[in-house]
Design a protein around this motif. Structure first.
Motif, PDB file in Angstrom:
ATOM      1  N   ASN A 152      -5.028   4.656  -4.418  1.00 25.55           N
ATOM      2  CA  ASN A 152      -5.198   3.918  -3.163  1.00 25.55           C
ATOM      3  C   ASN A 152      -3.867   3.597  -2.482  1.00 25.55           C
ATOM      4  OD1 ASN A 152      -8.018   3.844  -3.515  1.00 25.55           O
ATOM      5  ND2 ASN A 152      -7.824   2.057  -4.868  1.00 25.55           N
ATOM      6  N   LYS A 153      -2.763   4.045  -3.079  1.00 21.32           N
ATOM      7  CA  LYS A 153      -1.436   3.822  -2.490  1.00 21.32           C
ATOM      8  C   LYS A 153      -0.923   5.134  -1.891  1.00 21.32           C
ATOM      9  CE  LYS A 153      -1.376  -0.253  -4.644  1.00 21.32           C
ATOM     10  NZ  LYS A 153      -1.615  -1.522  -3.937  1.00 21.32           N
ATOM     11  N   ALA A 177       1.725  11.983 -11.801  1.00 17.20           N
ATOM     12  CA  ALA A 177       1.225  10.872 -12.613  1.00 17.20           C
ATOM     13  C   ALA A 177       1.091   9.603 -11.781  1.00 17.20           C
ATOM     14  CB  ALA A 177       2.165  10.641 -13.799  1.00 17.20           C
ATOM     15  N   ILE A 178       2.063   9.345 -10.892  1.00 11.35           N
ATOM     16  CA  ILE A 178       2.024   8.142 -10.049  1.00 11.35           C
ATOM     17  C   ILE A 178       0.873   8.229  -9.047  1.00 11.35           C
ATOM     18  CG2 ILE A 178       3.273   6.878  -8.242  1.00 11.35           C
ATOM     19  CD1 ILE A 178       5.855   7.466  -9.819  1.00 11.35           C
ATOM     20  N   LYS A 179       0.667   9.410  -8.458  1.00 13.61           N
ATOM     21  CA  LYS A 179      -0.440   9.576  -7.507  1.00 13.61           C
ATOM     22  C   LYS A 179      -1.800   9.417  -8.197  1.00 13.61           C
ATOM     23  CE  LYS A 179       2.158  12.641  -4.403  1.00 13.61           C
ATOM     24  NZ  LYS A 179       2.372  14.041  -3.973  1.00 13.61           N
ATOM     25  N   LEU A 211       0.802  -1.223   0.000  1.00 11.20           N
ATOM     26  CA  LEU A 211       0.000   0.000   0.000  1.00 11.20           C
ATOM     27  C   LEU A 211       0.834   1.273   0.000  1.00 11.20           C
ATOM     28  CD1 LEU A 211      -2.754  -1.066   2.576  1.00 11.20           C
ATOM     29  CD2 LEU A 211      -2.859  -1.156   0.080  1.00 11.20           C
ATOM     30  N   GLN A 212       2.159   1.133   0.086  1.00  7.46           N
ATOM     31  CA  GLN A 212       3.012   2.317   0.148  1.00  7.46           C
ATOM     32  C   GLN A 212       4.083   2.265  -0.943  1.00  7.46           C
ATOM     33  OE1 GLN A 212       3.584   3.760   4.440  1.00  7.46           O
ATOM     34  NE2 GLN A 212       3.398   1.564   4.695  1.00  7.46           N
ATOM     35  N   ILE A 213       4.322   3.410  -1.565  1.00  4.38           N
ATOM     36  CA  ILE A 213       5.311   3.537  -2.642  1.00  4.38           C
ATOM     37  C   ILE A 213       6.333   4.584  -2.219  1.00  4.38           C
ATOM     38  CG2 ILE A 213       5.690   4.222  -5.039  1.00  4.38           C
ATOM     39  CD1 ILE A 213       2.770   3.310  -5.593  1.00  4.38           C
ATOM     40  N   LEU A 214       7.586   4.193  -2.179  1.00  6.49           N
ATOM     41  CA  LEU A 214       8.672   5.096  -1.799  1.00  6.49           C
ATOM     42  C   LEU A 214       9.397   5.555  -3.058  1.00  6.49           C
ATOM     43  CD1 LEU A 214      10.438   6.357   0.459  1.00  6.49           C
ATOM     44  CD2 LEU A 214      11.793   4.252   0.424  1.00  6.49           C
ATOM     45  N   LEU A 215       9.297   6.854  -3.361  1.00  5.97           N
ATOM     46  CA  LEU A 215       9.953   7.420  -4.547  1.00  5.97           C
ATOM     47  C   LEU A 215      11.294   8.020  -4.152  1.00  5.97           C
ATOM     48  CD1 LEU A 215       7.210   9.352  -6.580  1.00  5.97           C
ATOM     49  CD2 LEU A 215       8.165   7.103  -7.031  1.00  5.97           C
TER      50      LEU A 215
END
Length: 471
Positions: A303-304, A296-298, A279-283
């Motif tokens: 839901n992440k 764009a990613i958001k 559920l989490q994305i670290l950029l």
């Protein structure tokens, strides 16, 4: 392996990389000397970061480059970039992580799974980590990625320039004014990181206008604005002084292929088995600071939770230092391939294909057998060892050779199958010939950032510790 410099002259890649590393080494040593620390080369553990998607041969190339730059082999560790960034973010307070201030942030809590998206200049590097109860990290998905980093956007910008003035003139510009050419792309680098998704109108870009228009007059017979008027971009690009003014929609279109490629990669990873609950994305990485990428990613993954550390471009650098102090922070890694050794065993018609039958010292052997060590997607703890006993074929050979192979198949049988590739080899000198073959014990090290082998010739007791020759 060669690279082309800005004037298209070929240079050995090993020389370029080693000189770049040497410049960094010299810079640090000079600072330490000026500060009177008495720290010498031998006192330092050097960490060299590489994209996780790089091959074992590429990692070996970097180690060789570092050696040529003067770094002792025993004082060097290879760190994988998304791992280093992930380690760094474990130590950051929540206020230093954009997007983490919301209630429910759990990246540092045991059991949490999160995707690391490392967007650098050349590559996009994706992996998935799970926080363990002892504070370490487990890799749930081996590194995936491609060359859709920041420089791929530069490539699309270059194509537009080529469509305006033509490839031959761009080449002349490169050769006759390399400084101006580099300045143009440095300026584009600054602009591309700061474009806001909601921006309208035009994007201003400083260009070496005088140099470019002079070359257009000499080689095309017209000034740069007149050349632009004949191009497909006459309504989307204009010049004002030394500024190129680009329509915002055209600028966004320059980014679109790269952004689409990154999002497609992320989606394919999240669709993998067992990763539905990530559920989490670290950029992290320099290119992750681009606001168009973040937006764009958001939008694609509403839901992440998308988390971006302050100074995301430095996450890998700072994490590499932490990795040097705690190299076992990543406790296990997923194997990118099936790894094995090529063997010759006594031929068994019930098991072996007759096309692999060979005669050695009058005896029948089956060649090119893939002796599997670890399997693709297998989770291997860091520091894992696999012990095997081999016998040198024949009684007259003076050396034995370990040929290392990889495969994208789980259970390859022979090393010449389509799924297999030769990775490298290690040659071991043998003692005096004897009947019954000469036994060799081999200890393979997996799970780390590099693969290594310790081989011992039993009769002589001679031990060889080496990385495979992968170049």
């Amino acid at each position: 392996m060669v690279l082309n410099d800005i004037s298209d002259k070929q240079v050995l890649a090993l020389d370029v990389f080693s000189l770049a590393i040497k410049a960094l080494v010299t810079h640090l040593l000079d600072i330490l000397e000026k500060r009177g620390t008495d720290v010498e080369m031998k006192d330092i553990l050097w960490i060299l970061t590489v994209p996780a998607i790089w091959s074992d041969a590429a990692k070996r190339f970097m180690r060789k480059s570092a050696g040529k730059a003067g770094i002792p082999e025993c004082n060097l560790k290879i760190s994988l970039e998304p791992e280093a960034a992930s380690i760094h973010c474990q130590y950051l307070p929540t206020k230093k992580l954009l997007g983490a201030e919301q209630q429910g942030f759990t990246m540092t809590e045991p059991g949490t799974k999160y995707m690391v998206v490392d967007l650098g200049g050349g590559t996009a590097d994706l992996t998935v980590h799970k926080k363990l109860s002892n504070g370490g990290l487990e890799e749930l998905k081996h590194a995936t990625g491609n060359d859709c980093g920041g420089t791929s956007v530069d490539g699309h910008f270059f194509q537009i320039l080529t469509q305006i003035v033509g490839g031959p003139l761009i080449k002349i510009f490169q050769e006759e004014d390399p400084e101006g050419y580099l300045d143009l792309f440095r300026e584009f680098e600054v602009v591309k990181r700061t474009i806001h998704p909601s921006k309208t109108g035009k994007v201003n870009l400083s260009i070496p206008f005088v140099s470019l228009t002079e070359k257009c007059k000499i080689h095309l017979g017209e000034a740069l604005p007149d050349v632009l008027a004949l191009s497909p971009f006459k309504d989307k690009i204009s010049f004002r002084g030394d500024k190129m003014r680009i329509d915002i929609e055209l600028m966004k279109n320059i980014f679109k292929p790269t952004i689409d490629s990154i999002i497609s990669l992320m989606q394919s990873v999240l669709d993998s088995d067992g990763l539905i609950d990530v559920l989490q994305i670290l950029l992290v990485g320099g290119f992750s600071e681009c606001l168009l990428i973040q937006d764009a990613i958001k939008m694609k993954f509403p839901n992440k939770r998308v988390i971006i550390p302050e100074e995301a471009a430095l996450s890998v650098l700072k994490g590499a230092v932490l990795f040097g102090h705690r190299p076992f922070y990543i406790e296990s890694r997923k194997m990118k391939y099936t790894y094995g050794i090529e063997l010759q065993n006594q031929f068994d018609p019930s098991k072996h294909d007759s096309k692999y039958l060979v005669l050695i010292d009058g005896k029948e052997y089956c060649e090119k057998i893939f002796d599997k060590l670890v399997t693709i997607n297998e989770s291997v703890p860091v520091g894992s060892t696999i012990n095997r006993l081999y016998k040198a074929t024949g009684t007259t050979t003076k050396t034995d050779e370990f040929s290392f192979f990889i495969s994208t198949n789980k259970d390859p049988k022979y090393t010449d199958e389509d799924s297999c590739s030769h990775l490298g080899k290690l040659t071991i000198p043998l003692s005096d010939p004897c009947e019954g073959g000469r036994p060799i014990t081999a200890m393979f090290y997996f799970g780390g950032t590099e693969i290594a082998l310790t081989a011992t010739e039993v009769n002589s007791g001679i031990q060889y510790e080496a990385n495979f020759n992968l170049i």
